[in-house]
Motif scaffolding. Sequence first.
Motif, PDB file in Angstrom:
ATOM      1  N   SER A 101       7.173   4.289 -14.738  1.00 16.51           N
ATOM      2  CA  SER A 101       8.583   4.702 -14.823  1.00 16.51           C
ATOM      3  C   SER A 101       9.464   3.529 -15.238  1.00 16.51           C
ATOM      4  O   SER A 101       9.071   2.360 -15.136  1.00 16.51           O
ATOM      5  CB  SER A 101       9.060   5.228 -13.467  1.00 16.51           C
ATOM      6  N   PHE A 102      10.677   3.841 -15.701  1.00 20.28           N
ATOM      7  CA  PHE A 102      11.646   2.793 -16.003  1.00 20.28           C
ATOM      8  C   PHE A 102      11.984   2.005 -14.738  1.00 20.28           C
ATOM      9  O   PHE A 102      12.176   0.789 -14.790  1.00 20.28           O
ATOM     10  CB  PHE A 102      12.924   3.400 -16.592  1.00 20.28           C
ATOM     11  N   ALA A 103      12.078   2.701 -13.610  1.00 23.63           N
ATOM     12  CA  ALA A 103      12.384   2.018 -12.351  1.00 23.63           C
ATOM     13  C   ALA A 103      11.313   0.989 -12.014  1.00 23.63           C
ATOM     14  O   ALA A 103      11.617  -0.113 -11.534  1.00 23.63           O
ATOM     15  CB  ALA A 103      12.507   3.040 -11.220  1.00 23.63           C
ATOM     16  N   ALA A 104      10.058   1.349 -12.265  1.00 16.16           N
ATOM     17  CA  ALA A 104       8.969   0.416 -12.003  1.00 16.16           C
ATOM     18  C   ALA A 104       9.030  -0.776 -12.951  1.00 16.16           C
ATOM     19  O   ALA A 104       8.818  -1.926 -12.545  1.00 16.16           O
ATOM     20  CB  ALA A 104       7.631   1.138 -12.127  1.00 16.16           C
ATOM     21  N   GLY A 108       0.778  -1.225   0.000  1.00 14.86           N
ATOM     22  CA  GLY A 108       0.000   0.000   0.000  1.00 14.86           C
ATOM     23  C   GLY A 108       0.811   1.277   0.000  1.00 14.86           C
ATOM     24  O   GLY A 108       0.250   2.362  -0.082  1.00 14.86           O
ATOM     25  N   VAL A 109       2.122   1.154   0.077  1.00 14.75           N
ATOM     26  CA  VAL A 109       2.994   2.332   0.105  1.00 14.75           C
ATOM     27  C   VAL A 109       3.583   2.552  -1.289  1.00 14.75           C
ATOM     28  O   VAL A 109       4.065   1.614  -1.927  1.00 14.75           O
ATOM     29  CB  VAL A 109       4.141   2.148   1.124  1.00 14.75           C
ATOM     30  N   ILE A 110       3.535   3.802  -1.757  1.00 16.90           N
ATOM     31  CA  ILE A 110       4.096   4.125  -3.065  1.00 16.90           C
ATOM     32  C   ILE A 110       5.620   4.126  -2.953  1.00 16.90           C
ATOM     33  O   ILE A 110       6.201   4.900  -2.195  1.00 16.90           O
ATOM     34  CB  ILE A 110       3.576   5.484  -3.565  1.00 16.90           C
ATOM     35  N   MET A 111       6.243   3.257  -3.728  1.00 16.37           N
ATOM     36  CA  MET A 111       7.695   3.058  -3.640  1.00 16.37           C
ATOM     37  C   MET A 111       8.448   3.675  -4.813  1.00 16.37           C
ATOM     38  O   MET A 111       9.620   4.034  -4.676  1.00 16.37           O
ATOM     39  CB  MET A 111       8.007   1.554  -3.611  1.00 16.37           C
ATOM     40  N   VAL A 129       7.665  10.569  -7.198  1.00 18.87           N
ATOM     41  CA  VAL A 129       7.108   9.516  -6.360  1.00 18.87           C
ATOM     42  C   VAL A 129       5.936  10.151  -5.620  1.00 18.87           C
ATOM     43  O   VAL A 129       6.132  10.985  -4.730  1.00 18.87           O
ATOM     44  CB  VAL A 129       8.151   8.960  -5.376  1.00 18.87           C
ATOM     45  N   GLU A 130       4.747   9.790  -6.025  1.00 17.22           N
ATOM     46  CA  GLU A 130       3.545  10.458  -5.504  1.00 17.22           C
ATOM     47  C   GLU A 130       3.444  10.279  -3.997  1.00 17.22           C
ATOM     48  O   GLU A 130       3.870   9.277  -3.441  1.00 17.22           O
ATOM     49  CB  GLU A 130       2.292   9.867  -6.178  1.00 17.22           C
ATOM     50  N   GLY A 131       2.833  11.233  -3.330  1.00 21.84           N
ATOM     51  CA  GLY A 131       2.719  11.198  -1.876  1.00 21.84           C
ATOM     52  C   GLY A 131       3.881  11.952  -1.257  1.00 21.84           C
ATOM     53  O   GLY A 131       3.696  12.963  -0.580  1.00 21.84           O
ATOM     54  N   GLN A 137      -4.329  -8.322 -12.718  1.00 18.35           N
ATOM     55  CA  GLN A 137      -3.625  -7.035 -12.708  1.00 18.35           C
ATOM     56  C   GLN A 137      -3.768  -6.420 -11.317  1.00 18.35           C
ATOM     57  O   GLN A 137      -4.879  -6.318 -10.787  1.00 18.35           O
ATOM     58  CB  GLN A 137      -4.183  -6.073 -13.756  1.00 18.35           C
ATOM     59  N   THR A 138      -2.644  -5.999 -10.755  1.00 18.71           N
ATOM     60  CA  THR A 138      -2.611  -5.650  -9.340  1.00 18.71           C
ATOM     61  C   THR A 138      -1.651  -4.505  -9.068  1.00 18.71           C
ATOM     62  O   THR A 138      -0.721  -4.257  -9.834  1.00 18.71           O
ATOM     63  CB  THR A 138      -2.178  -6.899  -8.528  1.00 18.71           C
ATOM     64  N   ASP A 139      -1.882  -3.816  -7.945  1.00 21.53           N
ATOM     65  CA  ASP A 139      -0.914  -2.855  -7.426  1.00 21.53           C
ATOM     66  C   ASP A 139       0.091  -3.527  -6.503  1.00 21.53           C
ATOM     67  O   ASP A 139       1.021  -2.873  -6.036  1.00 21.53           O
ATOM     68  CB  ASP A 139      -1.634  -1.748  -6.647  1.00 21.53           C
TER      69      ASP A 139
END
Length: 343
Positions: A68-71, A60-63, A128-130, A319-321
Amino acid sequence: MRLAVLVLGLLLCLVTGAASLAPIPPSNRVSLIHDRLLNANLNRDHVMVVAHRAGWKKDGVIMRAENSFAAIDHAVSIGVEMVELDVRRSKDGVLVIMHDETLDRTTTCHGKVADHTLGELRACQLLVEGQRRPTEEHVFTLEEAMLHARGRIMINIDNKIEPEALVEVADIARSLGMPDGVLLKLAVWDADRLQLARDIRRAISPDIALMPILADDAVTEPAFIDRTESSIGAPAAELVHWHRDASQPITADGGPLLSPLARAAAIRNNAHLWINTYPITDRPEGMVAGGRGDYLALKTGRPEDVWGFFVDRGVTIIQTDEPEAVIAWLDAQGLRRPYDLTN
């Protein structure tokens, strides 16, 4: 001296032998993923995982910055089959990767994507949102995203502009020699929309995968599901099972799109059933999955009530977060098979 040479040779053999035992990711990983995508009926014992917005969260935490390329790199590293990337168009007509219509939430820039040229978008750093933490990455084009993913992971295109842009997306993929590297999709809800899907299918040719998005506020009849899947040669159908009111109970049966007749249609058409368990901001948990979303699984500690619920009803793509959690649970249930040279 001769003894030293023999010892050195023995050590080299041991090192080489040890290295040969290490798992080596096959260079043709995407072709193996694509083969499983196209052959659902041969692979229903394996559940594929798609990282929503390329995989930006954990617990649940935006990492990472979304899209993005990192993602993408992280998704590859944990064994995800596909990343979902959102496509929009710049002022000067270039296809770029961006979820929102505006730049404000996810970059250091402001205003509409369509009001900026590619040159201007290049100056926008991804956030990085948040945390609102700028990264070293900038807005990039669809072509650059394809090149970054090529051979390593498939891309599921979420087209945020006109449907006909899918033909352009297909042309880019083909020009890069990666027709097996993308999966396109289009929402289909009636006969007219199905005809549009057929027209796009003909325009992009059979070597590019195309699937329908079917939502149960418009599509409920198994015959229409069957006709849609067969007429565009869909390798999968992305299903939306609405749960708009949090005061209502979560789905007990998966809705009409996961009925026995709908599942039979998928088998007849050699098509995967795809569900989205990611959340939608400021909406009920599992809004597009009948209320059975990622964070119900994590908060209750009962993933069997979410991911397991859908697998039991024939779903073979999620499909998931939370791709790491989904893959770990699927592995524990014996619902994942490694990608090796024998596939």
